[in-house]
Design a protein around this motif. Structure first.
Motif, PDB file in Angstrom:
ATOM      1  N   TYR A  70       0.835  -1.212   0.000  1.00  0.00           N
ATOM      2  CA  TYR A  70       0.000   0.000   0.000  1.00  0.00           C
ATOM      3  C   TYR A  70       0.864   1.255   0.000  1.00  0.00           C
ATOM      4  O   TYR A  70       0.601   2.208  -0.718  1.00  0.00           O
ATOM      5  CB  TYR A  70      -0.927   0.022   1.213  1.00  0.00           C
ATOM      6  N   ARG A  71       1.913   1.256   0.815  1.00  0.00           N
ATOM      7  CA  ARG A  71       2.810   2.404   0.925  1.00  0.00           C
ATOM      8  C   ARG A  71       3.469   2.717  -0.421  1.00  0.00           C
ATOM      9  O   ARG A  71       3.529   3.876  -0.841  1.00  0.00           O
ATOM     10  CB  ARG A  71       3.869   2.117   1.989  1.00  0.00           C
ATOM     11  N   THR A  72       3.949   1.690  -1.108  1.00  0.00           N
ATOM     12  CA  THR A  72       4.602   1.873  -2.411  1.00  0.00           C
ATOM     13  C   THR A  72       3.646   2.497  -3.420  1.00  0.00           C
ATOM     14  O   THR A  72       4.017   3.436  -4.143  1.00  0.00           O
ATOM     15  CB  THR A  72       5.134   0.522  -2.937  1.00  0.00           C
ATOM     16  N   TRP A  73       2.418   1.994  -3.480  1.00  0.00           N
ATOM     17  CA  TRP A  73       1.435   2.570  -4.398  1.00  0.00           C
ATOM     18  C   TRP A  73       1.060   3.982  -3.979  1.00  0.00           C
ATOM     19  O   TRP A  73       0.904   4.866  -4.821  1.00  0.00           O
ATOM     20  CB  TRP A  73       0.192   1.685  -4.497  1.00  0.00           C
ATOM     21  N   ASN A  74       0.888   4.213  -2.671  1.00  0.00           N
ATOM     22  CA  ASN A  74       0.514   5.552  -2.202  1.00  0.00           C
ATOM     23  C   ASN A  74       1.566   6.586  -2.577  1.00  0.00           C
ATOM     24  O   ASN A  74       1.229   7.712  -2.952  1.00  0.00           O
ATOM     25  CB  ASN A  74       0.274   5.552  -0.693  1.00  0.00           C
ATOM     26  N   ILE A  75       2.825   6.230  -2.495  1.00  0.00           N
ATOM     27  CA  ILE A  75       3.888   7.160  -2.879  1.00  0.00           C
ATOM     28  C   ILE A  75       3.731   7.543  -4.355  1.00  0.00           C
ATOM     29  O   ILE A  75       3.836   8.717  -4.725  1.00  0.00           O
ATOM     30  CB  ILE A  75       5.282   6.561  -2.594  1.00  0.00           C
ATOM     31  N   GLN A  76       3.453   6.565  -5.199  1.00  0.00           N
ATOM     32  CA  GLN A  76       3.260   6.841  -6.630  1.00  0.00           C
ATOM     33  C   GLN A  76       2.019   7.697  -6.865  1.00  0.00           C
ATOM     34  O   GLN A  76       2.052   8.660  -7.638  1.00  0.00           O
ATOM     35  CB  GLN A  76       3.136   5.535  -7.405  1.00  0.00           C
ATOM     36  N   TYR A  77       0.916   7.330  -6.209  1.00  0.00           N
ATOM     37  CA  TYR A  77      -0.332   8.089  -6.378  1.00  0.00           C
ATOM     38  C   TYR A  77      -0.179   9.524  -5.887  1.00  0.00           C
ATOM     39  O   TYR A  77      -0.596  10.466  -6.554  1.00  0.00           O
ATOM     40  CB  TYR A  77      -1.472   7.414  -5.619  1.00  0.00           C
ATOM     41  N   GLU A  80       1.933  11.670  -8.285  1.00  0.00           N
ATOM     42  CA  GLU A  80       1.177  12.090  -9.466  1.00  0.00           C
ATOM     43  C   GLU A  80       0.110  13.108  -9.098  1.00  0.00           C
ATOM     44  O   GLU A  80      -0.112  14.080  -9.824  1.00  0.00           O
ATOM     45  CB  GLU A  80       0.542  10.879 -10.160  1.00  0.00           C
ATOM     46  N   TRP A  81      -0.571  12.902  -7.966  1.00  0.00           N
ATOM     47  CA  TRP A  81      -1.596  13.858  -7.509  1.00  0.00           C
ATOM     48  C   TRP A  81      -0.977  15.245  -7.358  1.00  0.00           C
ATOM     49  O   TRP A  81      -1.535  16.238  -7.814  1.00  0.00           O
ATOM     50  CB  TRP A  81      -2.177  13.391  -6.178  1.00  0.00           C
ATOM     51  N   ASN A  82       0.188  15.314  -6.702  1.00  0.00           N
ATOM     52  CA  ASN A  82       0.829  16.601  -6.456  1.00  0.00           C
ATOM     53  C   ASN A  82       1.348  17.246  -7.733  1.00  0.00           C
ATOM     54  O   ASN A  82       1.350  18.468  -7.858  1.00  0.00           O
ATOM     55  CB  ASN A  82       1.931  16.459  -5.402  1.00  0.00           C
ATOM     56  N   ILE A  83       1.769  16.440  -8.699  1.00  0.00           N
ATOM     57  CA  ILE A  83       2.157  16.986 -10.009  1.00  0.00           C
ATOM     58  C   ILE A  83       0.952  17.662 -10.647  1.00  0.00           C
ATOM     59  O   ILE A  83       1.040  18.774 -11.162  1.00  0.00           O
ATOM     60  CB  ILE A  83       2.721  15.877 -10.931  1.00  0.00           C
ATOM     61  N   ARG A  84      -0.187  17.002 -10.583  1.00  0.00           N
ATOM     62  CA  ARG A  84      -1.406  17.568 -11.163  1.00  0.00           C
ATOM     63  C   ARG A  84      -1.874  18.784 -10.371  1.00  0.00           C
ATOM     64  O   ARG A  84      -2.383  19.745 -10.949  1.00  0.00           O
ATOM     65  CB  ARG A  84      -2.503  16.512 -11.247  1.00  0.00           C
ATOM     66  N   HIS A  85      -1.694  18.738  -9.058  1.00  0.00           N
ATOM     67  CA  HIS A  85      -2.040  19.895  -8.219  1.00  0.00           C
ATOM     68  C   HIS A  85      -1.213  21.115  -8.633  1.00  0.00           C
ATOM     69  O   HIS A  85      -1.729  22.227  -8.693  1.00  0.00           O
ATOM     70  CB  HIS A  85      -1.786  19.572  -6.745  1.00  0.00           C
ATOM     71  N   ASN A  86       0.058  20.899  -8.930  1.00  0.00           N
ATOM     72  CA  ASN A  86       0.958  21.994  -9.287  1.00  0.00           C
ATOM     73  C   ASN A  86       0.789  22.481 -10.720  1.00  0.00           C
ATOM     74  O   ASN A  86       1.445  23.442 -11.120  1.00  0.00           O
ATOM     75  CB  ASN A  86       2.412  21.580  -9.039  1.00  0.00           C
ATOM     76  N   TYR A 118      -8.705   5.051  -1.469  1.00  0.00           N
ATOM     77  CA  TYR A 118      -9.230   6.355  -1.865  1.00  0.00           C
ATOM     78  C   TYR A 118      -8.838   6.658  -3.311  1.00  0.00           C
ATOM     79  O   TYR A 118      -9.650   7.114  -4.112  1.00  0.00           O
ATOM     80  CB  TYR A 118      -8.714   7.449  -0.932  1.00  0.00           C
ATOM     81  N   PHE A 119      -7.594   6.375  -3.654  1.00  0.00           N
ATOM     82  CA  PHE A 119      -7.145   6.610  -5.024  1.00  0.00           C
ATOM     83  C   PHE A 119      -7.865   5.679  -6.005  1.00  0.00           C
ATOM     84  O   PHE A 119      -8.220   6.096  -7.113  1.00  0.00           O
ATOM     85  CB  PHE A 119      -5.635   6.460  -5.136  1.00  0.00           C
ATOM     86  N   LEU A 120      -8.099   4.429  -5.608  1.00  0.00           N
ATOM     87  CA  LEU A 120      -8.874   3.522  -6.464  1.00  0.00           C
ATOM     88  C   LEU A 120     -10.309   4.032  -6.619  1.00  0.00           C
ATOM     89  O   LEU A 120     -10.903   3.932  -7.699  1.00  0.00           O
ATOM     90  CB  LEU A 120      -8.883   2.107  -5.877  1.00  0.00           C
ATOM     91  N   PHE A 121     -10.857   4.586  -5.547  1.00  0.00           N
ATOM     92  CA  PHE A 121     -12.193   5.174  -5.574  1.00  0.00           C
ATOM     93  C   PHE A 121     -12.257   6.332  -6.567  1.00  0.00           C
ATOM     94  O   PHE A 121     -13.189   6.426  -7.363  1.00  0.00           O
ATOM     95  CB  PHE A 121     -12.554   5.646  -4.158  1.00  0.00           C
ATOM     96  N   ILE A 122     -11.252   7.196  -6.556  1.00  0.00           N
ATOM     97  CA  ILE A 122     -11.188   8.328  -7.488  1.00  0.00           C
ATOM     98  C   ILE A 122     -11.167   7.803  -8.925  1.00  0.00           C
ATOM     99  O   ILE A 122     -11.833   8.329  -9.803  1.00  0.00           O
ATOM    100  CB  ILE A 122      -9.956   9.216  -7.202  1.00  0.00           C
ATOM    101  N   GLU A 123     -10.385   6.743  -9.154  1.00  0.00           N
ATOM    102  CA  GLU A 123     -10.320   6.162 -10.497  1.00  0.00           C
ATOM    103  C   GLU A 123     -11.676   5.610 -10.922  1.00  0.00           C
ATOM    104  O   GLU A 123     -12.125   5.846 -12.040  1.00  0.00           O
ATOM    105  CB  GLU A 123      -9.263   5.054 -10.548  1.00  0.00           C
ATOM    106  N   LYS A 124     -12.321   4.866 -10.046  1.00  0.00           N
ATOM    107  CA  LYS A 124     -13.585   4.217 -10.404  1.00  0.00           C
ATOM    108  C   LYS A 124     -14.739   5.213 -10.500  1.00  0.00           C
ATOM    109  O   LYS A 124     -15.492   5.212 -11.471  1.00  0.00           O
ATOM    110  CB  LYS A 124     -13.933   3.144  -9.380  1.00  0.00           C
ATOM    111  N   GLU A 125     -14.878   6.076  -9.516  1.00  0.00           N
ATOM    112  CA  GLU A 125     -16.026   6.976  -9.454  1.00  0.00           C
ATOM    113  C   GLU A 125     -15.925   8.161 -10.411  1.00  0.00           C
ATOM    114  O   GLU A 125     -16.926   8.640 -10.911  1.00  0.00           O
ATOM    115  CB  GLU A 125     -16.226   7.506  -8.031  1.00  0.00           C
ATOM    116  N   TYR A 126     -14.714   8.661 -10.639  1.00  0.00           N
ATOM    117  CA  TYR A 126     -14.546   9.869 -11.440  1.00  0.00           C
ATOM    118  C   TYR A 126     -13.772   9.637 -12.728  1.00  0.00           C
ATOM    119  O   TYR A 126     -13.568  10.566 -13.500  1.00  0.00           O
ATOM    120  CB  TYR A 126     -13.894  10.970 -10.594  1.00  0.00           C
ATOM    121  N   LEU A 130      -4.681   8.072 -12.140  1.00  0.00           N
ATOM    122  CA  LEU A 130      -3.467   8.770 -11.718  1.00  0.00           C
ATOM    123  C   LEU A 130      -2.215   8.001 -12.094  1.00  0.00           C
ATOM    124  O   LEU A 130      -1.228   8.574 -12.551  1.00  0.00           O
ATOM    125  CB  LEU A 130      -3.497   8.998 -10.200  1.00  0.00           C
ATOM    126  N   VAL A 131      -2.240   6.693 -11.878  1.00  0.00           N
ATOM    127  CA  VAL A 131      -1.085   5.843 -12.155  1.00  0.00           C
ATOM    128  C   VAL A 131      -1.575   4.658 -12.964  1.00  0.00           C
ATOM    129  O   VAL A 131      -2.495   3.953 -12.544  1.00  0.00           O
ATOM    130  CB  VAL A 131      -0.424   5.356 -10.846  1.00  0.00           C
TER     131      VAL A 131
END
Length: 138
Positions: A70-77, A80-86, A118-126, A130-131
């Protein structure tokens, strides 16, 4: 000493770019990571989107994967989230807030599991990927 860190993961807007489903103003979504230091440090992820709770109960149990997975995937997510935020001109204001997730902090399996899902939820629902997962092109 008590430290509290509030991190707003996202505020979904009605005109969120990259969204496949329309988002109404009532669907504002916020996540908060709380840190309190007593004898041990504990973190709690709070997400204000009722659909997330329904999504989470349909996922495999937290011990299906390891905390490191989970930690490894969260770092990647989060990266990418912060790149898009910026880059709001390119990605819109769906990624309204930056996520302060440190790879050097052990948040524990509970928070890592919830954030990962949460990131999987964002992918499925919206429909926001991200990755990309799976095999990479050579």
């Amino acid at each position: 000493m008590k430290l509290t860190i509030y991190i707003l993961l996202t505020g979904l807007l009605a005109i969120a770019c990259n969204s496949t489903k329309p988002v109404s103003k009532g669907d504002t979504e916020t996540a908060i990571i709380n840190e309190s230091e007593n004898d041990t440090t504990e973190y709690e992820l709070i997400i204000f989107d009722t659909r997330y709770d329904s999504f989470l109960v349909t996922q495999p149990p937290k011990d299906f994967y390891s905390n490191e997975y989970y930690r490894t995937w969260n770092i990647q997510y989060v990266t990418e989230w912060n790149i898009r935020h910026n880059n709001p001109m390119r990605y819109g204001d769906f990624f309204e807030t930056q996520i302060d997730y440190s790879p050097h902090i052990d948040y524990g399996i509970d928070l890592n599991y919830q954030l990962y899902n949460y990131f999987l939820f964002i992918e499925k629902e919206y429909g926001i990927v991200l990755v990309r997962r799976g095999k990479t092109a050579r």
